[in-house]
Design an enzyme around this catalytic site. Sequence first.
Site, PDB file in Angstrom:
ATOM      1  CG  ASP A 175      -1.700   4.665   1.708  1.00 38.98           C
ATOM      2  OD1 ASP A 175      -1.899   4.575   2.931  1.00 38.98           O
ATOM      3  OD2 ASP A 175      -0.993   5.564   1.191  1.00 38.98           O
ATOM      4  CG  HIS A 218       5.745   4.004   2.010  1.00 39.84           C
ATOM      5  ND1 HIS A 218       5.445   4.174   0.677  1.00 39.84           N
ATOM      6  CD2 HIS A 218       4.896   4.810   2.697  1.00 39.84           C
ATOM      7  CE1 HIS A 218       4.441   5.054   0.572  1.00 39.84           C
ATOM      8  NE2 HIS A 218       4.093   5.443   1.776  1.00 39.84           N
TER       9      HIS A 218
END
Length: 306
Positions: A160, A124
């Site tokens: 993910d 992220h």
Amino acid sequence: MSVALFTHPDMIEHRPGPGHPERPERLQAVLDALDAAPLDLDRRAATEAAITDLERLHPPGYVARLLTAAPRHGVNALDPDTILSPGSVRAARLAAGAVVDAVRAVARGETARAFAAVRPPGHHAEPDRSMGFCLFSNVAVAARVAQSEGLARVAVIDFDVHHGNGTQAAFEADDSLFLGSIHQMPLYPGTGAASETGLGNIVNVPVPPHAAREAWRSTFAGGLMPALEAFAPDLILISAGFDAHRRDPLAHQSLEAEDFAWATRAVLEVARSCCAGKVVSSLEGGYDLEGLGRSTVAHVQALGEE
Ligand SMILES: [Zn+2]
């Protein structure tokens, strides 16, 4: 074949505080599960990423700011999710460094398969923004390092359950890099629609909440693997988050540990045909300790198959 395992216990000293899902016990659970499994691991101590390597991706001002952001006592919240304790900056440099070390080991022919057991995760973190538990964009930094080692075309497969917005931000304007991501949508961080394609080098295949395992597998195989093969990478990196496991508290997928082994084998099949089987995988999310441990073992075991 043996899998090189890059990790360091000091990554346990990143302590974002009580109740935070990205907790120190995650890495301990991964290491305990790997220790207990009958795996052929070549254990290496990860080193801190060099500033010059971090700056291959992150602007120097961002790196300098993060390197001094750890508090002497207590915590320093960069945002409501991304919280630093005194040990966090060293942990973050070790996390990026573990993937960088793994990539250099593969680039230099020491091993064809490596797994970096790290935290904090990285996918992220955008080039100039930490977010979503992530400080440095571990896998994207390592992709740039791979290119500096002569591996010109680098692909990342991200399974993910959250979209790897940071990797996408790092890659979307550079068509020597490829990102293929399967993730739940809607879910944090809200990016990752199929319409986000960069220069044609970004492939996002979102799956709905409560997707069946079979649907997840067919989306992964049909949506990501042909594009990965067409990109013809010199190295494949995996952003291995295990939060699409059915037990995970942060998402609503149905996967079992063996599904991660299946996905790993699908990536290996492409790697054998494109890049002499070279694959480096790095831990991202996974927030149920039992699901995380079992899934990591299944993934690393598959990673060691010829
Ligand atoms: Zn995640």
